[in-house]
Scaffold this motif. Structure first.
Motif, mmCIF file in Angstrom:
data_model
loop_
_atom_site.group_PDB
_atom_site.id
_atom_site.type_symbol
_atom_site.label_atom_id
_atom_site.label_comp_id
_atom_site.label_asym_id
_atom_site.label_seq_id
_atom_site.Cartn_x
_atom_site.Cartn_y
_atom_site.Cartn_z
ATOM 1 N N VAL A 154 96.818 52.855 19.878
ATOM 2 C CA VAL A 154 98.046 52.091 19.601
ATOM 3 C C VAL A 154 98.018 50.762 20.344
ATOM 4 O O VAL A 154 98.400 49.723 19.811
ATOM 5 C CB VAL A 154 99.288 52.925 20.004
ATOM 6 N N VAL A 158 98.383 47.008 18.550
ATOM 7 C CA VAL A 158 99.527 46.133 18.838
ATOM 8 C C VAL A 158 99.054 44.966 19.700
ATOM 9 O O VAL A 158 98.660 45.164 20.851
ATOM 10 C CB VAL A 158 100.647 46.912 19.556
ATOM 11 N N VAL A 298 110.379 58.317 19.519
ATOM 12 C CA VAL A 298 108.935 58.343 19.818
ATOM 13 C C VAL A 298 108.300 56.952 19.742
ATOM 14 O O VAL A 298 107.593 56.537 20.669
ATOM 15 C CB VAL A 298 108.210 59.345 18.902
ATOM 16 N N PRO A 299 108.519 56.170 18.656
ATOM 17 C CA PRO A 299 107.906 54.825 18.649
ATOM 18 C C PRO A 299 108.452 53.914 19.738
ATOM 19 O O PRO A 299 107.713 53.107 20.301
ATOM 20 C CB PRO A 299 108.234 54.294 17.242
ATOM 21 N N LEU A 300 109.752 54.035 20.059
ATOM 22 C CA LEU A 300 110.317 53.207 21.123
ATOM 23 C C LEU A 300 109.704 53.559 22.468
ATOM 24 O O LEU A 300 109.371 52.673 23.265
ATOM 25 C CB LEU A 300 111.836 53.394 21.163
ATOM 26 N N THR A 301 109.535 54.850 22.737
ATOM 27 C CA THR A 301 108.923 55.272 23.997
ATOM 28 C C THR A 301 107.477 54.800 24.086
ATOM 29 O O THR A 301 107.031 54.294 25.123
ATOM 30 C CB THR A 301 108.983 56.807 24.117
ATOM 31 N N THR A 302 106.729 54.951 22.988
ATOM 32 C CA THR A 302 105.325 54.553 22.992
ATOM 33 C C THR A 302 105.156 53.067 23.250
ATOM 34 O O THR A 302 104.299 52.644 24.028
ATOM 35 C CB THR A 302 104.671 54.925 21.654
ATOM 36 N N LEU A 303 106.019 52.258 22.628
ATOM 37 C CA LEU A 303 105.867 50.809 22.718
ATOM 38 C C LEU A 303 106.486 50.245 23.994
ATOM 39 O O LEU A 303 105.853 49.488 24.724
ATOM 40 C CB LEU A 303 106.490 50.142 21.491
ATOM 41 N N LYS A 459 116.725 47.294 15.723
ATOM 42 C CA LYS A 459 115.695 48.330 15.660
ATOM 43 C C LYS A 459 114.388 47.791 16.237
ATOM 44 O O LYS A 459 113.831 46.826 15.702
ATOM 45 C CB LYS A 459 115.461 48.785 14.218
ATOM 46 N N THR A 460 113.906 48.420 17.303
ATOM 47 C CA THR A 460 112.671 47.968 17.928
ATOM 48 C C THR A 460 111.482 48.106 16.987
ATOM 49 O O THR A 460 110.629 47.213 16.909
ATOM 50 C CB THR A 460 112.420 48.771 19.210
ATOM 51 N N GLN A 461 111.421 49.236 16.252
ATOM 52 C CA GLN A 461 110.268 49.457 15.384
ATOM 53 C C GLN A 461 110.197 48.429 14.260
ATOM 54 O O GLN A 461 109.097 48.044 13.823
ATOM 55 C CB GLN A 461 110.288 50.872 14.804
ATOM 56 N N LEU A 465 106.937 45.977 13.565
ATOM 57 C CA LEU A 465 106.289 45.883 12.255
ATOM 58 C C LEU A 465 106.267 44.439 11.754
ATOM 59 O O LEU A 465 105.253 43.966 11.227
ATOM 60 C CB LEU A 465 107.011 46.781 11.246
#
Length: 517
Positions: A154, A158, A298-303, A459-461, A465
């Motif tokens: 990831v 990114v 999950v995507p917010l935590t990962t990023l 929205k962070t995701q 994107l």
């Protein structure tokens, strides 16, 4: 000879018992996580950090430890008031996480409520069981992302410009939220007012300017030392001052409140800080926790809590280059992902709310003076004591702290995160020459697109994107990804050649041994 050849297959992985293969897999998994098998040198450093804790705990570290309260207190109070979390358990396990991270990383690594889960739980009035289920699910998903190395994939996908845009967008959102908390208050009709917010903001700016002058005076050369008044050297740190003002205001509010407004008198002890929280969870709780809470988190935590946090730590606390010339990151993305996974996958089972590390919390604590792990070790001890001793009245104490002061703390923390994001975008990549003017402008454009979409959509995701598409279509993303694939292919070919060479060497050695026999 025949007996040897018959026994050899029994030693291969395919012929080992299933329990032995599982044990070998778990041992390999544990060996890939450094803090599960510390060396003697690491154990000595942990011991040294514990013993040196009183000496390293300066007033600046105490002030820095309070820099994240603008996010922590409002979310925790709102969730506890509606019954979505257990406040004593949240304080205790949050403090325990702070303490362990301070000893291990020796950095002011924050422990914050998970934002997406908190926001949905507040808006939808989620139950404690649903929030607990979501924390356990997110914990083990992020743990698997860390131990399997997916987090590095990831991070490669990114680009840095998108990470900087993520920091800028989240910083603007946090700062705007702090301003909204203040402007929603009346001007003069109560103690917690816009007037108190304006006074607190002016006080914060004055104290921050004084802290900057003191830092310049200590680090500059004698010929260029910043001039600072002698009386300013004894001013207390910013966040500590604001928090003390907040406690005074809280005491005034509680002492003058009408009967029934707050739960008074304050009580010591209270509900248990740990209990088996998943015993009463139903299938519906797991379904709602997964679909409505865990999926957006999950995507917010990962990023933000892993990739952005590690990038921010490299900017705020840079390390020296390794002996082989490669950049040595301040924090390991794998370790941070595993840390988030374990603290939720384990602690949520015993009543903790879903927590993570966050770039905004690190920026805020750094802005207000935190420079090493002593700050969050102190905060962890305070939170654990509050959970044990004031479990029954902690909600009353938190509710009485003025939102205007918390808004100032949150606003300054958000502004620091946004500024750091812009600054990190301008830095050259480790091991690369300084970017050209065109590359710099393109990077800023990708960063701004990411930030604008995050702020506009909430929205962070979506912002990430948009930044990725902008990087691919407007920037140099396609060329960079092609180069990355070619590099990986070349490395794989070199590894295959090296493996073939080792196999040929082994076969020749076996042949020579057979000839000797």
């Amino acid at each position: 000879m025949s007996s040897t050849s018959q026994n050899t297959p029994q030693n291969t992985p395919q012929h080992q018992p299933k329990s032995s293969r599982i044990k070998a897999f778990l041992l390999d998994l544990a060996s890939s996580i450094p803090f599960l098998h510390p060396t003697s040198t690491q154990l000595q450093s942990y011991r040294s950090r514990v013993l040196n804790f009183p000496r390293k705990l300066t007033s600046s570290e105490v002030s820095g430890s309070l820099g994240d309260l603008g996010t922590l207190i409002p979310l925790v109070v709102t969730l506890a008031r509606q019954g979505s979390i257990s406040l004593p358990a949240t304080l205790f396990f949050g403090g325990l996480t702070n303490l362990l991270n301070g000893i291990y990383h020796d950095l002011p690594l924050p422990t914050q409520p998970m934002k997406a889960i908190s926001a949905v739980a507040i808006a939808e009035g989620m139950t404690r069981q649903e929030v607990t289920a979501s924390g356990v699910i997110v914990g083990w998903v992020v743990f698997l992302i860390g131990v399997t190395g997916l987090i590095e994939a990831v991070n490669k996908v990114v680009p840095r410009e998108v990470v900087s845009g993520l920091q800028l967008g989240l910083g603007v959102k946090l700062a705007g939220l702090g301003v909204k908390w203040i402007t929603d208050l009346p001007w003069f009709s109560q103690l917690d007012s816009i007037t108190l917010g304006v006074v607190s903001f002016c006080l914060a700016m004055f104290l921050l300017k004084t802290e900057n002058d003191k830092h310049l005076s200590e680090t500059s050369t004698p010929s260029s030392k910043a001039t600072i008044g002698q009386w300013k050297r004894y001013l207390p740190p910013t966040a500590l001052t604001l928090f003390l003002v907040g406690l005074i205001c809280a005491a005034i509010t509680l002492s003058t409140a009408e009967p029934g407004t707050y739960t008074l008198p304050l009580k010591f002890l209270g509900p248990p800080v740990a209990f088996w929280a998943v015993g009463d969870l139903s299938g519906q709780d797991w379904r709602v926790g997964f679909t409505e809470l865990a999926l957006p988190q999950v995507p917010l935590t990962t990023l933000n809590a892993v990739i952005s946090l590690c990038a921010l730590a490299d900017t705020l606390y840079p390390t020296s280059t390794a002996s082989d010339g490669k950049h040595k990151p301040r924090l390991s993305r794998k370790e941070i992902a595993v840390s988030i996974g374990l603290m939720n996958g384990v602690f949520c089972l015993f009543g903790s709310m879903p927590n993570c590390h966050g770039a905004g919390g690190l920026a805020g604590q750094h802005k207000f003076g935190a420079r090493n792990g002593a700050s969050i070790m102190f905060l962890g001890l305070v939170k654990m004591a509050a959970g044990v001793l004031f479990g029954a009245s902690a909600l009353t104490l938190f509710e009485a702290i003025p939102m205007s002061i918390l808004g100032v703390l949150l606003g300054v923390s958000g502004a620091e995160l946004a500024v750091t994001g812009v600054y990190s975008c301008s830095l050259p990549r480790p091991g690369s020459p300084p970017p050209s003017q065109r590359e710099t402008k393109t990077g800023y454009f990708v960063m701004m697109i990411t930030a604008v979409v995050i702020v506009g959509s909430g929205k962070t995701q979506y912002g990430v994107l948009a930044g990725l598409f902008c990087h691919l279509l407007y920037g140099d993303g396609i060329r960079q990804y092609r180069g990355m694939c070619r590099k990986e292919t070349k490395e794989e070919e070199e590894e295959m050649v090296e493996d073939n060479r080792e196999e040929s060497t082994d076969e020749s050695n076996e042949g020579s041994e057979g000839g000797n026999v």
